[in-house]
Structure formats: structure tokens, C-alpha cells
Design an enzyme around this catalytic site. Structure first.
Site, PDB file in Angstrom:
ATOM      1  N   LYS A 205       2.733  10.193 -53.738  1.00 19.17           N
ATOM      2  CA  LYS A 205       3.999   9.994 -54.463  1.00 19.17           C
ATOM      3  C   LYS A 205       4.373  11.222 -55.289  1.00 19.17           C
ATOM      4  CE  LYS A 205       4.481   5.053 -54.102  1.00 19.17           C
ATOM      5  NZ  LYS A 205       4.334   3.716 -54.676  1.00 19.17           N
ATOM      6  N   ARG A 240      -3.309   1.556 -51.506  1.00 17.54           N
ATOM      7  CA  ARG A 240      -2.366   1.580 -50.380  1.00 17.54           C
ATOM      8  C   ARG A 240      -2.116   3.040 -50.059  1.00 17.54           C
ATOM      9  NH1 ARG A 240       3.029   2.064 -49.813  1.00 17.54           N
ATOM     10  NH2 ARG A 240       4.055   0.845 -48.210  1.00 17.54           N
TER      11      ARG A 240
HETATM   12  N1  PMM Z   1       5.067   1.663 -52.661  1.00 21.56           N
HETATM   13  C1  PMM Z   1       5.955   1.781 -51.655  1.00 21.56           C
HETATM   14  C2  PMM Z   1       6.172   0.711 -50.773  1.00 21.56           C
HETATM   15  N2  PMM Z   1       5.496  -0.447 -50.895  1.00 21.56           N
HETATM   16  N3  PMM Z   1       3.909  -1.751 -52.033  1.00 21.56           N
HETATM   17  C3  PMM Z   1       3.030  -1.890 -53.036  1.00 21.56           C
HETATM   18  N4  PMM Z   1       2.352  -3.041 -53.171  1.00 21.56           N
HETATM   19  N5  PMM Z   1       2.775  -0.888 -53.921  1.00 21.56           N
HETATM   20  C4  PMM Z   1       3.421   0.304 -53.857  1.00 21.56           C
HETATM   21  O1  PMM Z   1       3.177   1.171 -54.722  1.00 21.56           O
HETATM   22  C5  PMM Z   1       4.382   0.497 -52.813  1.00 21.56           C
HETATM   23  C6  PMM Z   1       4.597  -0.577 -51.910  1.00 21.56           C
HETATM   24  C7  PMM Z   1       6.694   3.057 -51.476  1.00 21.56           C
HETATM   25  O2  PMM Z   1       5.927   3.957 -50.755  1.00 21.56           O
HETATM   26  P1  PMM Z   1       6.073   4.210 -49.155  1.00 21.56           P
HETATM   27  O3  PMM Z   1       7.471   4.707 -48.919  1.00 21.56           O
HETATM   28  O4  PMM Z   1       5.031   5.240 -48.869  1.00 21.56           O
HETATM   29  O5  PMM Z   1       5.808   2.953 -48.401  1.00 21.56           O
END
Ligand code: PMM
Length: 259
Positions: A205, A240
């Protein structure tokens, strides 16, 4: 938890696994590398992202979940929509990862409550991605995120969701400045006091780019691995992440050190 964004526009991997065949290939690599859970998402939640229609989201994620269910891996659906969650569960998902913690869709709680075998990731959220950064206003970010997550837990359990179903997530990068993200990561133990497993999504991020000198998302990988080590040591339930192998290795080291 390995990220599988079936989107054209996610911040780190948008477009890479957008078509069905590349998504399945990527998932198989993650399984080979030892992933525990694959989190399938069809809607980008990067800051400023526009919403997509429910139909588009469904068309992106359901065929992928149906196919991956055959492989016997634990599947999570990253959605804020109750009908998508319902369809994903029917297709084989056992975790619903809701970045809005049930706030975006009032029908979500009912779907989760009606199936006690489903785990529910409740993330801290203050509004849709389009203009969420305006809500990045806190006097004390750790106390406020903790209180707001606690409020969600109270509401969700009132709707019939069992405490055992709930996993909490501080929502790194969601209505948070770079400083807010670091503050939350440094105080993960205070969020653990709520008594629920904690999932953290910090992988690649932007706040890591701010630390390292505005690097590309891919170039934030080593810093992401360092965070996984820290979070594993702190006893987080899960991380994640975009890549699997290096994070698995980091966790293996922490587990060995704990013996
Ligand atoms: N961040 C993103 C999408 N989904 N879900 C959870 N539980 N926690 C997060 O921090 C989160 C998420 C955004 O990141 P991406 O674009 O890499 O999916």
C-alpha cells in the site's frame, strides 16, 4: 490470505489477473506456494475508485470461485454486496471479506447470520472509496478505530451473527493517512483487546511508498514482508498479501522462533 483481484484497476495488481484464465493460473501458483486462503475480489477499492455494477462484479468473481472451489482451497469473497456474498457462498466461498463491515449493504448481516459456518471479515470503514480520504479525520486514530469496530460487533451480533464468525481488520489505507496507518500497525495489540482475530491488509500500500520514497507498488514488496514478520510476531490472525511465498517464509521464521 492471497489476493486475487479480478479487476482492471486495483492499485497493485489491477489488470494482471483480469481474465478468467489468468486468474485461475495465478490462484494455482498461490496454492503451490502454500497460501491458506484465496481472497477473490471483483471491485477495486483503491482510493478514488468508482463503483461498478452488481452484474459486472458477479460476472467477474462467480466463475472464478466456482472453478477454484474444485481445488479444495479456502475461498474468501471480497465484496460489500449481500447478493454477491450469497452467490459466492453458493459457489463455494466460506469467508466473506466485507471492507465496509456490513455498513454498505444493510442486508449483509442477515446473509452472514443465516449461515454460522461462514467467517466474516469486518473491516474498519468510513465510506466508499470515491471520497473516503475526506473522512481521514481522527483525534486518536487507534481509540476511534477500536470504538467503531466495537460498535460494528455490537450491531452485527444483535443481527444474529455469532462472535465466533467475526474477524476484525483495521482497514489500512481506508480513510487513513500514512500516519494513521503506522499508528494502527504500531498498536495492533490494542485492537486485539477487542477479543477477535485480526486480519491486516497492508501489502504494497501507498504508505509504504511514502516511507521508501514513492516507489511503485511492486517495489514495496520487501517492506510488506517486513510488516508480515512484525504482524506474525504480534499474533495477527492473518495478513492479506499480493505474493505468497516470501510471506509464508517470513511466518515460518516467526513460528520457529516462537518454539
Ligand atoms: N484492502 C483492499 C481490498 N480489500 N480487505 C481487507 N479485509 N483488508 C484490506 O486492507 C483490504 C481489503 C485494497 O487493496 P487491493 O486493491 O490490493 O485489493
Amino acid at each position: 490470505m492471497g489476493i486475487l483481484n479480478v479487476t482492471p484497476d486495483s492499485f497493485a495488481d489491477g489488470g494482471r489477473h483480469f481474465d478468467f484464465a489468468s486468474a485461475i493460473t495465478r490462484a494455482k501458483i498461490m496454492i503451490e506456494e502454500g497460501v491458506d486462503i484465496i481472497d477473490v475480489g471483483g471491485e477495486s477499492t483503491r482510493p478514488g475508485a468508482d463503483r461498478i455494477s452488481e452484474e459486472t462484479e458477479r460476472d467477474r468473481v462467480i466463475p472464478v470461485i466456482t472453478e477454484l472451489a474444485e481445488l479444495g482451497i479456502t475461498l474468501s469473497i471480497d465484496t460489500t454486496r449481500s447478493d454477491i456474498a450469497k452467490a459466492a457462498i453458493a459457489a463455494g466461498a466460506t469467508i466473506v471479506n466485507d471492507v465496509s463491515g456490513g455498513l454498505a449493504d444493510p442486508k449483509m448481516a442477515k446473509v452472514i447470520a443465516s449461515n454460522s459456518a461462514i467467517q466474516y471479515v469486518v473491516m474498519h470503514w468510513r465510506g466508499h472509496s470515491k471520497d473516503m480520504q475526506k473522512a481521514a479525520q481522527y483525534k486518536n486514530v487507534v481509540s476511534e478505530v477500536k470504538e467503531e469496530l466495537d460498535d460494528r460487533v455490537i450491531e452485527l451480533t444483535k443481527s444474529g451473527i455469532l462472535p465466533e464468525q467475526i474477524i476484525l481488520d483495521p482497514g489500512i489505507g481506508f480513510a487513513k493517512s500514512t500516519e494513521h496507518n503506522w499508528e494502527l500497525l504500531k498498536n495492533i495489540d490494542r485492537l486485539q483487546l477487542l477479543g477477535f482475530p485480526i486480519l491486516v491488509g497492508a501489502s504494497r500500500k501507498r504508505f509504504l511508498g511514502d516511507l521508501l520514497g514513492a516507489r511503485s507498488a511492486d517495489d514495496r514488496e520487501f517492506a510488506s514482508i517486513a510488516l508480515t514478520t512484525y504482524l506474525a510476531k504480534a499474533g495477527a490472525w492473518g495478513v492479506r498479501t499480493h505474493s505468497v511465498k516470501p510471506h509464508r517464509d517470513a511466518i515460518a521464521v516467526v513460528e520457529e522462533m516462537r518454539k
